[in-house]
Design a protein around this motif. Structure first.
Motif, PDB file in Angstrom:
ATOM      1  N   THR A 294       0.739  18.268  -2.682  1.00 62.52           N
ATOM      2  CA  THR A 294       1.467  17.307  -1.625  1.00 62.52           C
ATOM      3  C   THR A 294       1.657  18.209  -0.219  1.00 62.52           C
ATOM      4  O   THR A 294       1.575  17.627   0.564  1.00 62.52           O
TER       5      THR A 294
ATOM      6  N   ALA B  59       2.457   1.514  -3.524  1.00 61.58           N
ATOM      7  CA  ALA B  59       1.320   2.065  -4.236  1.00 61.58           C
ATOM      8  C   ALA B  59       1.011   3.640  -4.273  1.00 61.58           C
ATOM      9  O   ALA B  59       0.786   4.370  -5.484  1.00 61.58           O
ATOM     10  N   ARG B  60       0.993   4.000  -3.032  1.00 65.92           N
ATOM     11  CA  ARG B  60       0.691   5.587  -2.814  1.00 65.92           C
ATOM     12  C   ARG B  60       1.785   6.284  -3.229  1.00 65.92           C
ATOM     13  O   ARG B  60       1.551   7.459  -3.714  1.00 65.92           O
TER      14      ARG B  60
ATOM     15  N   LEU C  58       0.883  -1.126  -0.017  1.00 59.46           N
ATOM     16  CA  LEU C  58       0.202  -0.153  -0.028  1.00 59.46           C
ATOM     17  C   LEU C  58       0.906   1.212  -0.184  1.00 59.46           C
ATOM     18  O   LEU C  58       0.522   2.377  -0.825  1.00 59.46           O
ATOM     19  N   PHE C  59       2.012   1.296   0.803  1.00 55.09           N
ATOM     20  CA  PHE C  59       2.799   2.379   0.752  1.00 55.09           C
ATOM     21  C   PHE C  59       3.481   2.654  -0.741  1.00 55.09           C
ATOM     22  O   PHE C  59       3.366   3.915  -1.157  1.00 55.09           O
TER      23      PHE C  59
ATOM     24  N   LYS D  34       1.642   6.433  -6.992  1.00 57.01           N
ATOM     25  CA  LYS D  34       0.430   7.591  -7.388  1.00 57.01           C
ATOM     26  C   LYS D  34       0.661   8.825  -7.221  1.00 57.01           C
ATOM     27  O   LYS D  34       0.558   9.630  -8.142  1.00 57.01           O
ATOM     28  N   ALA D  35       1.261   9.094  -6.290  1.00 58.10           N
ATOM     29  CA  ALA D  35       1.740  10.390  -5.870  1.00 58.10           C
ATOM     30  C   ALA D  35       2.844  10.989  -7.007  1.00 58.10           C
ATOM     31  O   ALA D  35       2.562  12.115  -7.518  1.00 58.10           O
TER      32      ALA D  35
END
Length: 155
Positions: free
Chosen positions: A122, A22-23, A19-20, A26-27
């Protein structure tokens, strides 16, 4: 410890790790994706928008002055319709800083009020030292901080 508990912990750790990652991907994608044709045409910093043939130009609602920042300190920008702020050359106010997103924030008109909106940056957009999360009305003397650049709204 039982083997079942260790296996559950191992898979939970892997899920959190994925998950980390993937985020983070995405960023990076959001910052680097090509912009669509809806983006405004690039123009020199501080210049007023050009009049389109057959249409009236909007009356300026105020000016914004850069009071802190390396390259733009002392410059003023006329707020007419919409003013995009970011690192991209498509923005009306281009800030070449690492903490500024490609399309960081915008100043626009709504119901005869001048509004400031963060565009999902961000590092956030700050109005009078408070991070904004929704479109917020600007008043004369308000200070906007984006990255290391501080701008003041003047009308």
């Amino acid at each position: 410890m039982p083997v079942l508990v260790l296996d559950v912990l191992k898979y939970a750790f892997l899920a959190i790790l994925y998950l980390f990652v993937a985020r983070a991907v995405k960023a990076i994608y959001v910052e680097l994706r090509p912009q669509g044709s809806g983006a405004p045409a690039p123009r020199a910093a501080g210049s007023a928008p050009a009049a389109r043939s057959g249409k009236r130009t909007k009356k300026p609602t105020g000016t914004m002055a850069v009071i802190e920042g390396e390259k733009l300190k002392g410059k003023t920008f006329t707020v007419t319709g919409e003013l995009l702020i970011g690192r991209s050359s498509d923005c009306h106010v281009t800030l070449d800083e690492a903490y500024v997103s490609s399309k960081h924030a915008r100043i626009f008109e709504r119901d005869d009020k001048t509004m400031l909106e963060d565009l999902g940056s961000t590092n956030g957009t700050y109005l009078n030292r408070r991070r904004i999360t929704a479109a917020t009305e600007l008043q004369r003397g308000d200070r906007i901080k984006i990255g290391r650049t501080v701008m003041e709204m003047r009308k």
